[in-house]
Design an enzyme around this catalytic site. Structure first.
Site, PDB file in Angstrom:
ATOM      1  N   ASP A 117      15.978  -3.217  16.327  1.00  0.00           N
ATOM      2  CA  ASP A 117      16.482  -4.993  16.316  1.00  0.00           C
ATOM      3  C   ASP A 117      16.587  -5.781  16.688  1.00  0.00           C
ATOM      4  O   ASP A 117      16.797  -5.030  18.155  1.00  0.00           O
ATOM      5  CB  ASP A 117      16.624  -3.934  14.926  1.00  0.00           C
ATOM      6  CG  ASP A 117      17.212  -5.464  14.027  1.00  0.00           C
ATOM      7  OD1 ASP A 117      16.826  -4.502  12.785  1.00  0.00           O
ATOM      8  OD2 ASP A 117      17.543  -6.523  14.161  1.00  0.00           O
ATOM      9  N   HIS A 148      18.696  -7.968  15.903  1.00  0.00           N
ATOM     10  CA  HIS A 148      20.236  -7.951  16.388  1.00  0.00           C
ATOM     11  C   HIS A 148      20.494  -6.935  17.303  1.00  0.00           C
ATOM     12  O   HIS A 148      20.278  -5.658  17.666  1.00  0.00           O
ATOM     13  CB  HIS A 148      20.125  -8.018  14.513  1.00  0.00           C
ATOM     14  CG  HIS A 148      19.732  -9.237  14.224  1.00  0.00           C
ATOM     15  ND1 HIS A 148      18.123  -9.034  13.385  1.00  0.00           N
ATOM     16  CD2 HIS A 148      19.388 -10.291  13.979  1.00  0.00           C
ATOM     17  CE1 HIS A 148      17.806  -9.811  12.943  1.00  0.00           C
ATOM     18  NE2 HIS A 148      18.880 -10.955  13.427  1.00  0.00           N
ATOM     19  N   SER A 164      20.840 -15.377  11.683  1.00  0.00           N
ATOM     20  CA  SER A 164      20.813 -14.218  10.598  1.00  0.00           C
ATOM     21  C   SER A 164      21.973 -12.769  12.060  1.00  0.00           C
ATOM     22  O   SER A 164      22.243 -11.964  10.994  1.00  0.00           O
ATOM     23  CB  SER A 164      19.420 -13.179  10.481  1.00  0.00           C
ATOM     24  OG  SER A 164      19.511 -13.549  12.168  1.00  0.00           O
TER      25      SER A 164
END
Length: 367
Positions: free
Chosen positions: A207, A209, A294
């Site tokens: 990912d 993030h 995000s």
């Protein structure tokens, strides 16, 4: 794939030491797929139907035909894409455009390797806008703090053969220095992450993030910078609870179709455990507002809960005004004109900005 990635991630087929079968297997596979696909396509009724009421001259009819009749309804399309994606990843170590495959299951977004001739001007524009925001918030008596998130490819450069481009090699340090020169408090999250890597993975392998631990490390690095500002923030106590470990396929796995990749994550949730709380509806004010991307926004995919980690580290409630899918600039523009700015006046505004967005151009009408 980006030009940089094409230059730095070489196919195994160019390797003379690779088995001979690897040189003709992809071509044989593609020929087989094309042959079978052609037969099945011709036999599919929807493929022989031309869209009605669409202009041919402008190309509208062809675009509609490709999207609705051809691309989505060709038999075995998804299976073929997944099969080829899996073979491409295993044989050549390549992902689809948008990601790079690193070592030991690590995936990286190609955005962190992209550069252009206009980057310097764009980055200076970002710095100028951040100073405008600082001045605007001062009208409310609020202090801006910038949380500049280092690129995953920078923190975990040892997990990929693709080097950070020379053009951006010193970007984090230089931009952080410019923020300091402008008098804008900005914790050094790059140093915090480099020191915290031995604790646990700070970014997900699959990912873009950060992990719950990465969010905690960032929050704990921000807290002393906020404390030094000397504001009297309403106190709040929080308890962090680690949830059972679950598998989680990150947003970068869509660039490697057909490959079974996921992270194991233990989400951390935060609950206020004193007698206060309810800042939105009670007498207490919320003195800290979080704006960003995000990495901070409350979404269904958010298992890192940066806002909770930040509230626990600061010992005060945090109003979360971050938004997903808009980059860092648009959420700040929206916050500055929002009713929340007036209804819940902040003493501290923490603006989370991922490094990779510094070169992105956000038009005035982006939303």
């Amino acid at each position: 794939m980006t030009e940089f990635a094409q230059d730095t991630v070489k196919s195994n087929a160019n390797n003379p030491a690779a088995p001979a079968v690897l040189h003709w297997l992809p071509a044989a596979f593609l020929l087989g797929v094309v042959a079978v696909g052609a037969v099945l396509t011709v036999l599919t009724p929807t493929v022989r139907q031309w869209p009605q009421g669409k202009a041919v001259v402008t190309g509208e009819a062809m675009v509609t035909y490709e999207k609705e009749n051809l691309d989505a309804k060709v038999p075995w399309r998804d299976a073929s894409v997944n099969l080829w994606g899996g073979l491409n990843a295993r044989l050549f170590g390549e992902a689809r455009d948008g990601a790079l495959i690193g070592k030991e299951g690590w995936l990286f977004t190609s955005e962190e390797y992209q550069t252009s001739a206009g980057d310097a001007a764009e980055i200076q524009g970002k710095l100028a806008y951040i100073q405008e925001v600082r001045d605007e918030l001062k009208k409310d008596g609020a202090q801006l703090v910038v949380a500049l998130i280092p690129a995953k490819a920078r923190v975990y450069a040892d997990q990929t053969n693709a080097k950070v481009p020379a053009q951006t090699e010193a970007l984090y340090q230089s931009f952080h220095t410019e923020l300091e020169k402008a008098g804008i408090p900005a914790p050094d999250l790059l140093t915090a992450f480099e020191n915290g890597k031995s604790r646990s993975d700070l970014f997900f392998k699959t990912d873009t993030h950060w992990t719950p631990t990465g969010a905690q490390v960032a929050a704990q690095a921000i807290a002393p910078v906020v404390t030094e500002l000397g504001f009297d923030l309403p106190a709040a106590e929080y308890t962090a609870q680690t949830q059972p470990e679950v598998p989680r396929a990150g947003d970068l796995t869509r660039y490697v179709p057909g490959a079974d990749r996921s992270d194991l994550v233990s989400p951390i949730t935060y609950e206020r455990n004193d007698e206060g709380g309810g800042g939105l509806f009670g007498d207490e004010g919320i003195a800290v507002t979080l704006v960003g991307t995000s990495y901070s926004a409350e979404t269904k995919d958010n298992v890192w809960h940066f806002d909770g980690a930040l509230a626990a580290a600061l010992g005060t409630e945090v109003l979360n005004m971050a938004r997903e899918g808009k980059g860092p600039i648009v959420p700040m523009r929206e916050y500055l004109i929002s009713p929340e700015r007036k209804d819940y006046p902040a003493q501290i505004v923490i603006w989370e900005i991922p490094e990779r967005f510094l070169r992105e151009d956000y038009k005035e009408d982006d939303s």
